[in-house]
Write a protein that holds these residues in place. Structure first.
Motif, PDB file in Angstrom:
ATOM      1  N   THR A 122      13.123   2.551  -1.591  1.00 28.46           N
ATOM      2  CA  THR A 122      13.593   1.830  -0.340  1.00 28.46           C
ATOM      3  C   THR A 122      13.232   0.509  -0.349  1.00 28.46           C
ATOM      4  N   LEU A 123      11.628   0.509  -0.303  1.00 24.74           N
ATOM      5  CA  LEU A 123      10.999  -0.760  -0.478  1.00 24.74           C
ATOM      6  C   LEU A 123      11.260  -1.759  -1.342  1.00 24.74           C
ATOM      7  N   ALA A 124      11.342  -1.040  -2.642  1.00 27.26           N
ATOM      8  CA  ALA A 124      11.860  -1.815  -3.731  1.00 27.26           C
ATOM      9  C   ALA A 124      13.140  -2.704  -3.571  1.00 27.26           C
TER      10      ALA A 124
ATOM     11  N   ILE B  95       7.353 -11.575   2.339  1.00 28.33           N
ATOM     12  CA  ILE B  95       6.537 -10.085   2.332  1.00 28.33           C
ATOM     13  C   ILE B  95       7.245  -9.510   1.088  1.00 28.33           C
ATOM     14  N   ALA B  96       8.525  -9.834   0.628  1.00 33.40           N
ATOM     15  CA  ALA B  96       8.952  -9.243  -0.569  1.00 33.40           C
ATOM     16  C   ALA B  96       7.708  -9.475  -1.719  1.00 33.40           C
ATOM     17  N   ARG B  97       7.520 -10.829  -1.785  1.00 32.24           N
ATOM     18  CA  ARG B  97       6.443 -10.942  -3.111  1.00 32.24           C
ATOM     19  C   ARG B  97       5.277 -10.286  -2.807  1.00 32.24           C
ATOM     20  N   ILE B  98       4.946 -10.634  -1.614  1.00 37.51           N
ATOM     21  CA  ILE B  98       3.311  -9.829  -1.356  1.00 37.51           C
ATOM     22  C   ILE B  98       3.326  -8.463  -1.564  1.00 37.51           C
ATOM     23  N   SER B  99       4.557  -7.830  -1.080  1.00 40.26           N
ATOM     24  CA  SER B  99       4.410  -6.356  -1.252  1.00 40.26           C
ATOM     25  C   SER B  99       4.321  -5.799  -2.824  1.00 40.26           C
TER      26      SER B  99
ATOM     27  N   ILE C   1       1.048  -1.212  -0.089  1.00 32.82           N
ATOM     28  CA  ILE C   1       0.049  -0.033   0.079  1.00 32.82           C
ATOM     29  C   ILE C   1       0.999   1.156  -0.107  1.00 32.82           C
ATOM     30  N   ILE C   2       1.927   1.186   0.695  1.00 36.72           N
ATOM     31  CA  ILE C   2       2.706   2.323   0.944  1.00 36.72           C
ATOM     32  C   ILE C   2       3.470   2.711  -0.413  1.00 36.72           C
ATOM     33  N   GLY C   3       4.005   1.467  -0.965  1.00 33.60           N
ATOM     34  CA  GLY C   3       4.521   1.601  -2.573  1.00 33.60           C
ATOM     35  C   GLY C   3       3.706   2.323  -3.323  1.00 33.60           C
ATOM     36  N   ALA C   4       2.266   1.851  -3.419  1.00 35.23           N
ATOM     37  CA  ALA C   4       1.482   2.246  -4.343  1.00 35.23           C
ATOM     38  C   ALA C   4       1.251   3.485  -4.159  1.00 35.23           C
TER      39      ALA C   4
END
Lengths: 607, 307
Positions: free
Chosen positions: B130-132, B186-190, B117-120
């Motif tokens: 950073t998340l990526a 977490i990585a894949r789901i995000s 959600i934060i990434g979007a």
């Protein structure tokens, strides 16, 4: 008079990978309180973007400059928090596609309630009462039940009513309607327009009607603003613009729109009555789909095409009209064996088309072609348009050399009005009209005998629509094609057809020559359809009376719905008999066939 | 809904049967047996053992006996641990594995969805980038490398957390194994969540919600969240499988007394009964989780419910 909304020198730009696109270039316009302003233009005119900018609803890559004043505030400068107090409350908006415009996983009542909660701090029973009240005001049948339903459980017309009810919850001063009836059938369109007109009169809500349809404008609007390529074309009172357009473009828009109340633009010699055993004969064709509801529930049979018979002569154009769900596209696909047929016969040049083997059928396909509705989606995006047009040659004329094929393709592109230089372009680089020319070129390159046009011009602007119809007519003259022209748009079908077949829930209700059908329609359903088509003439529109029949277009799964126009019969039959009874087609002479029905007086809505 | 669940369970049974059959025969084909040690056993004792465990019978008969037992809910005896049946051994390890897997499952979903959600919402901002980058790390570092790195850093250098073991079962002992286990998920789901959310936020009904004057919190939470979860849901079934197989390694590295450790030992020792029993047990868990995921679909999308 103080203006409700005024737009000054508005520019809207979109940052795309190919650079900046200027969608709106310096538009000025205004809306008076309580009036209905029609904003007219073809696709790409920036008419929607102008008002999406006012609501700050542009897509992420869009930006707006200029000034949009509403009650002394410039909407473009307003911080989001303040703008949110206005959106949905003083200004609200409805959109073209009511299915995708409602949140699919939320009940109608939940979507409506949140407006009241946010703007008026209403909740609980009080909010529910108000929601129900508004659903009733937009004439939704069984409003109470609808509140608990999800959008997918409602028909297209009902969804748009929900959108309107939701937009009206806070009694807005301005309702912006972006092509609100474009995706709907004519009879539903007429009802939605009536509702909007009623709201304007009763609530004093000003309406901005964004549309490409001059008929809708004539029916609804006080004033018009015409736009083209993001620029102002002209503006004026509706009567002035229609009777005396000042610009060439507006005149062209008005002329391009076929009118059902005027003689046809070009009359060709009508093809004489088809003799039996001639060309294409369709006899009691039926197409059925199995619908499964629930896991162990019985299967339901949807009779999409329920015993249709007609003949088509060489060089003739047969128009097929009907509303969504009438089975007209299914009929087209079944004739070409693109769908499995339940029963019935189709004879093609004397041979039984349904009984043909794979190879025979492949040969027959050379002469049987189809053009689809969405030109972009019907072309393979990874093939150049040249290879799309060439593909039939590869299959059916393998003896041609590569060079010969290319020449043929170029000649055909020239014939349909595409520049030869486009041969290596891809569909996404072309406009909708150009793509449809590709679709037609592909269909006629083998010189077929029959071309079925399934809503072939429905997705195109009126000016382009007129050009494509001219092209089809020319090709027909040159090549002696027969056409089956399927459309929900009666005025377009009337333009091109020799005879017209009217379908209702998989059955024929009327079949007559084009002129006879429009001059003296017999069946109540045909009459209703014709009366619902808006005529691009405000003077005529104001005095026209729309026929309102009892009931609405019901599901083809409901077998008794076929007796909608025969309530007398419906009463006298048992349930089982009802589902089997089909109104018979009666020959009125002069090639005019009408399905049995009760007198129209019995069917009218009491007012 | 109940009939749907029932039907799904029925269709899962043949899958279960095929898996058991394949495992059964592949295991027998592998060289060696449960009683082949470094020092050969006296022939008489081995013959007695074989007879006791039915290993002297033809393979197909052994198979029939095994299937018969399983149908009665009996996973049979362990071949190498004399005092425990397979079912008993599984039930000893089960709580540890369930706590570890369950915690990792929940952590994966919560953090994955939040990060998505934060990434979007903050697309192409520094937080998105950073998340990526973190996602990339999670995807490329295998768990057997991630585990020692974290043990070294948090267990030894900083000494914040225990290096391994179950200890008193407190949260501190769980942090590192759960982190290792859930990081790639977490990585894949995000990523899935971010992509879906961006698409949903561009859809017509979000435009409608904005036109109603709603702020961004109700738009995201009420209108955008549920449809965006769809692709995440379809990943959860396979994710449950990965978590279980991942837990084999993680339990081994952190010295946790879960089923995973027994399973690896059993496979090395050709403990046919134990391996098969664990496989059956894992499959049942994965099938149940997939069923739950399907039921969740119906919650997310009312159109599924209507069908």
């Amino acid at each position: 008079m103080t203006k409700l909304l005024s737009v000054h020198d508005l520019h809207v730009d979109f940052a795309t990978e190919d650079g900046t696109v200027n969608a709106v270039r310096g538009i000025n316009c205004y809306v008076n309180p309580g009036e209905c302003l029609g904003v007219v233009g073809e696709s790409g005119s920036g008419k929607s973007q102008t008002f999406l900018a006012a609501m700050n609803l542009l897509s992420n890559n869009g930006s707006a400059r200029g000034e949009i004043n509403f009650k002394g505030q410039n909407l473009l400068d307003l911080p989001l928090k303040k703008l949110n107090k206005i959106r949905g409350s003083s200004i609200s908006m409805i959109f073209q596609d009511p299915l995708t415009s409602l949140t699919p996983h939320m009940r109608v009542v939940d979507q409506m309630r949140e407006v009241l909660k946010f703007h008026q701090k209403l909740s609980g029973a009080e909010a529910d009462k108000k929601c129900l009240e508004w659903l009733e005001r937009v004439h939704i049948p069984e409003a109470k039940r609808r509140l608990r339903q999800y959008p997918f459980e409602l028909s297209g017309g009902m969804r748009q009513r929900v959108m309107i009810a939701m937009a009206m919850l806070c009694n807005p001063d301005l309702l912006i309607a972006d092509e609100p009836t474009t995706a709907l059938d004519v009879t539903i369109q007429a009802e939605i327009l009536d509702i909007m007109d009623e709201l304007r009169r009763e609530q004093g809500t000003a309406i901005v009607m964004i549309t490409h349809d001059m008929g809708v404008v004539a029916r609804m609007c006080d004033r018009i603003q015409v736009m083209r390529y993001g620029e102002y074309v002209e503006e004026g009172a509706v009567d002035d613009i229609f009777s005396n357009p000042q610009t060439e473009y507006t005149r062209m828009l008005l002329d391009a729109m076929p009118r059902i109340d005027k003689p046809r633009l070009e009359r060709k010699q009508p093809v004489t009555a088809p003799s039996k055993d001639s060309f294409l004969n369709v006899d009691s064709l039926k197409v059925e789909f199995d619908i499964f509801n629930g896991l162990f529930a019985r299967k339901n049979v949807l009779k999409a095409v329920d015993g249709i018979s007609f003949d088509l002569a060489k060089g003739e154009t047969l128009g097929v009209v009907g509303e969504s769900g009438s089975g007209k596209s299914t009929l087209a696909r079944a004739i070409l064996r693109l769908l499995p047929v339940a029963s019935g016969e189709v004879s093609w040049l004397g041979a039984d088309l349904m009984g043909m083997g794979k190879n025979q059928m492949k040969d027959a396909r050379q002469d049987l072609q189809i053009v689809f509705q969405d030109p972009m989606a019907s072309l393979n995006p990874s093939m150049t348009i040249g290879s799309s047009i060439m593909e039939p040659l590869r299959i059916f004329a393998p003896h041609l050399s590569k060079e010969e094929r290319r020449q043929k393709v170029e000649a055909m592109m020239d014939r349909v009005g595409l520049p030869k230089s486009m041969i290596n372009r891809y569909p996404h680089e072309l406009s909708g009209g150009q793509n449809q020319r590709v679709g037609i070129a592909r269909a006629v390159i083998l010189s077929p005998k029959l071309v079925i046009c399934d809503e072939a011009v429905s997705a195109l602007d009126v000016s382009i629509q007129a050009q494509i119809i001219d092209l089809l007519r020319d090709l027909q003259k040159d090549m002696g094609l027969s056409l089956i022209f399927i459309s929900h748009d009666l005025s377009v079908v009337r333009e091109i057809s020799d005879r017209i077949l009217v379908m209702y829930l998989g059955n024929v209700v009327e079949l007559a020559t084009s002129d006879a059908l429009f001059e003296a329609p017999q069946h109540p359903y045909t009459k209703q359809l014709i009366s619902a088509v808006p005529i691009p003439d405000p003077v005529v529109e104001r005095t026209r009376k729309r026929l309102k029949l009892k009931g609405e277009l019901s599901s083809p799964l409901d077998s008794a719905a076929r007796l909608r126009f025969m309530p007398s019969k419906s009463e006298s039959l048992s349930a089982a008999q009802k589902s089997d009874y089909r109104p018979k087609l009666i020959d009125q002479g002069d090639n005019h066939f009408v399905a049995e029905h009760d007198p129209i007086e019995m069917l009218l809505v009491d007012e | 809904m109940l009939t749907y669940a029932f039907k799904r369970t029925l269709t899962a049974l043949p899958v279960l049967w095929i898996a058991i059959t394949v495992c059964f025969f592949v295991l027998r084909l592998a060289p060696g047996g449960p009683f082949d040690g470094e020092r050969p056993m006296p022939a008489g004792i081995k013959a007695n053992l074989d007879a006791h465990y039915n290993l002297d019978k033809p393979l197909i008969q052994q198979y029939a006996i095994y299937i018969g037992d399983v149908l009665q809910g009996d996973l049979g005896p362990s071949f190498t641990t004399e005092d425990f049946s397979v079912a008993e051994q599984i039930s000893i390890g089960l709580p540890y594995t369930l706590i570890l897997g369950g915690a990792a499952f929940v952590v994966s979903i919560v953090f994955g969805v939040l990060a998505g959600i934060i990434g979007a919402l903050k697309r192409n901002s520094w937080s998105d980038h950073t998340l990526a980058a973190l996602v990339l790390l999670g995807l490329v570092i295998p768990n057997f490398l991630m585990a020692p790195i974290l043990q070294l850093l948090f267990g030894i250098e900083l000494a914040w957390l225990p290096v391994g073991g179950w200890g008193d079962g407190s949260l501190r002992y769980l942090v590192l194994p759960v982190a290792v286990l859930s990081f790639p998920h977490i990585a894949r789901i995000s990523r899935l969540m971010r992509g879906a959310m961006i698409e949903v936020l561009a859809s017509n009904f979000i435009r409608t919600a904005r036109s109603k004057g709603l702020g961004s919190t109700p738009i995201v939470m009420r209108h955008a969240l549920r449809p965006s979860l769809m692709p995440v849901m379809s990943y959860l079934g396979p994710a449950a499988g990965y978590l279980l197989t991942g837990s084999l390694v993680v339990e081994q590295i952190f010295g946790l007394p879960g089923i995973g450790r027994y399973f690896i030992n059993a496979a090395l020792n050709r403990d046919y009964g134990m391996v098969l029993g664990t496989v059956i047990f894992y499959m049942v868990i994965i099938l149940i989780l997939n069923l739950i995921v399907d039921l969740l679909y119906a919650w997310l999308d009312p159109r599924v419910r209507a069908q």
